[in-house]
Design a protein around this motif. Sequence first.
Motif, short mmCIF file in Angstrom:
data_model
loop_
_atom_site.label_atom_id
_atom_site.label_comp_id
_atom_site.label_asym_id
_atom_site.label_seq_id
_atom_site.Cartn_x
_atom_site.Cartn_y
_atom_site.Cartn_z
N GLY A 194 0.82 -1.19 0.00
CA GLY A 194 0.00 0.00 0.00
C GLY A 194 0.86 1.25 0.00
N ASP A 196 1.16 3.21 2.27
CA ASP A 196 1.77 3.35 3.59
C ASP A 196 3.01 2.49 3.76
N TYR A 200 -0.25 -5.80 2.10
CA TYR A 200 -1.64 -6.23 2.25
C TYR A 200 -1.77 -7.62 1.62
N ARG A 242 -2.76 -6.90 7.09
CA ARG A 242 -1.78 -5.85 6.83
C ARG A 242 -0.57 -6.09 7.72
N TYR A 290 -6.82 -6.52 8.98
CA TYR A 290 -7.07 -5.13 8.58
C TYR A 290 -8.55 -4.91 8.29
N PHE A 302 -4.81 -0.66 -5.21
CA PHE A 302 -4.87 0.68 -4.65
C PHE A 302 -4.98 1.71 -5.76
N LEU A 307 -8.43 1.43 -1.39
CA LEU A 307 -8.23 0.01 -1.62
C LEU A 307 -9.51 -0.62 -2.18
#
Length: 466
Positions: A194, A196, A200, A242, A290, A302, A307
Amino acid sequence: MTFDSNRRQFLALAAGSAATGLAGCSQSADGPAGSGQATTDSGAGGTTTAVESLPESVGLETLATGFEVPLDVAFAPDADLRYVADQRGRVFVHGSDGLRDDPFLDLRETVTVGSETGLLGIALHPEFAENRRGFVRYSAPPRSGTPDDYDHTFVLSEFEATGDGTQADPDSERTILEIPEPQGNHNAGSVLFGPDGYLYVGVGDGGSGGDRGAGHVEDWYDAVPGGNGQDVTQNLLGSVLRLDVDSEASETPRNGGGETADGEASGSRSYAIPEDNPFAGGGAGLPEHYAWGFRNPWRMAFDRGRLLVADVGQSGYEEVSLVEKGGNYGWNVKEGTHCYSADDCPDRTPDGVRGGEPLVDPVIEYPHSGDGVSGVSVIGGHVYRGSALPDLTGAYVFADLSADGRLFAATPTEGGLWPTRVLPVAGDDAEKVGRVYSFGRAPDGELYVLGSGSDGGGLHRVVPAE
């Protein structure tokens, strides 16, 4: 996955000549009807709406063929290289000079291949250009910690590639996560990083039908027995996980089977838990979760921080959801926007189950029969952000396993179900995708389709129709 039985086995190939089941098995035998509807839109009740701004059709530029069942593709950030994961256990490299003879990775002696098992997904670390770390998701024979009556073990592993990124060292394998799988179907397979920087991982409900039977735990919903989709304490099945793979909680990979009698997580981890995961602090669920309430999430993507997760349906409807942290996406209480196996059903959990969380409806839904947007097993795609097809910009392009020369395109809206229409593949290019298995989006925003048709298994780029 061999993709040569029926759609109940994974992507559920409902018609004759191709492989079956990777996407995960709906039970209806009805294939898609009406392959040429250009402006139909599926809604909860099957209503239709015009979607005016999209192209009438698209073409496919074939980049490589000769694959058995190509299931995933990843793109090097620092070179013109594409990594194609084939279900039978190999990852191939395609570059400007074509498909290379030597595979990036060969796991054929390690991977268990069945209708819905095999080498299912690949992801490259966001800093692949510097660290050459690649991650694969595959099925293996039962390993330590997998009950004797279970079918196989879910494996997530990391490999280190050579400096030029064209080969992975098979001896560099580092197992990240193992999950006991009770049946051979509903294995999902998506792995992706992701924005971040976390990894995932999509995990199916454990197989069989209706999220019930051996390996399916009891949950809060009494109307339908089971299951793993609504449970977050006993195992990691039926969820999107996650993980922080750049940190380690320990050196031993965790077996994702649940908790010990004293409430501690069983096994240890070769990854860390992101601090803002819903259950990072313990308590109501296992910390890897998650989002949950999934049957068989077959491909995730994404787009600008959002998402999108496609979840294969059981007997009536396919769906795609916008997934947020801590969301419950309904299975096996609901199938799409509809009650599953019951005349009526709740829209949220009881107050005593995680505070009465809502069951979140999908943004895309289509039926297993009817004209226009219909099919047997949804194949999640991507939002188009390229330059070759400006009229497609911002549309979510996806497909059904039984593609029959068709893709689908959905127009995002702020609420309710997204208007969705058939996006035909023009001319002879339609013969390249009798089946669609997966999509990829390159760093430049262009879309790629993995499927099988007149030229066997192939990698194709979506281009304007001639």
